[in-house]
Write a protein that holds these residues in place. Structure first.
Motif, PDB file in Angstrom:
ATOM      1  N   ARG A 218       0.824  -1.210   0.000  1.00 54.44           N
ATOM      2  CA  ARG A 218       0.000   0.000   0.000  1.00 54.44           C
ATOM      3  C   ARG A 218       0.858   1.261   0.000  1.00 54.44           C
ATOM      4  O   ARG A 218       0.514   2.247  -0.652  1.00 54.44           O
ATOM      5  CB  ARG A 218      -0.960  -0.031   1.188  1.00 54.44           C
TER       6      ARG A 218
ATOM      7  N   ASN B 188      -1.626   3.727  -2.120  1.00 58.74           N
ATOM      8  CA  ASN B 188      -3.044   3.391  -2.230  1.00 58.74           C
ATOM      9  C   ASN B 188      -3.438   2.618  -0.972  1.00 58.74           C
ATOM     10  O   ASN B 188      -3.047   1.463  -0.794  1.00 58.74           O
ATOM     11  CB  ASN B 188      -3.274   2.540  -3.474  1.00 58.74           C
ATOM     12  N   SER B 189      -4.208   3.259  -0.114  1.00 58.74           N
ATOM     13  CA  SER B 189      -4.550   2.658   1.177  1.00 58.74           C
ATOM     14  C   SER B 189      -5.515   1.480   1.077  1.00 58.74           C
ATOM     15  O   SER B 189      -5.754   0.792   2.068  1.00 58.74           O
ATOM     16  CB  SER B 189      -5.132   3.713   2.116  1.00 58.74           C
ATOM     17  N   THR B 190      -6.055   1.222  -0.102  1.00 56.73           N
ATOM     18  CA  THR B 190      -6.977   0.094  -0.259  1.00 56.73           C
ATOM     19  C   THR B 190      -6.419  -1.000  -1.171  1.00 56.73           C
ATOM     20  O   THR B 190      -7.125  -1.961  -1.480  1.00 56.73           O
ATOM     21  CB  THR B 190      -8.337   0.578  -0.822  1.00 56.73           C
ATOM     22  N   ALA B 191      -5.168  -0.861  -1.583  1.00 56.49           N
ATOM     23  CA  ALA B 191      -4.558  -1.868  -2.464  1.00 56.49           C
ATOM     24  C   ALA B 191      -4.522  -3.221  -1.766  1.00 56.49           C
ATOM     25  O   ALA B 191      -4.435  -3.310  -0.540  1.00 56.49           O
ATOM     26  CB  ALA B 191      -3.142  -1.454  -2.849  1.00 56.49           C
ATOM     27  N   ASP B 192      -4.627  -4.272  -2.551  1.00 54.13           N
ATOM     28  CA  ASP B 192      -4.561  -5.630  -2.011  1.00 54.13           C
ATOM     29  C   ASP B 192      -3.788  -6.491  -2.998  1.00 54.13           C
ATOM     30  O   ASP B 192      -3.644  -6.145  -4.169  1.00 54.13           O
ATOM     31  CB  ASP B 192      -5.965  -6.190  -1.816  1.00 54.13           C
TER      32      ASP B 192
END
Length: 62
Positions: A22, A27-31
């Protein structure tokens, strides 16, 4: 039965890996993509086994 320490270590590694992903992508929502973390985890486990084997061969304690 799985070793509780190893389960904790794997969970902790996943959290650290996700945090690094992240941060790198900003990007705080990356997975991870499907199968991506499993591939990374396998590499880490192989490296750890090699480390233990090396230390066993040279007689060092871990």
């Amino acid at each position: 039965m799985a070793n509780k320490y190893l389960v904790y270590m794997e969970t902790n590694l996943y959290k650290q890996g996700l945090l690094l992903l992240r941060q790198a992508l900003d990007n705080s929502t990356a997975d991870f993509r499907p199968g991506q973390w499993e591939a990374i985890e396998e590499l880490l486990q192989e490296r750890y086994r090699a480390y233990l084997l090396f230390n066993a061969l040279v007689g060092e304690k871990v």
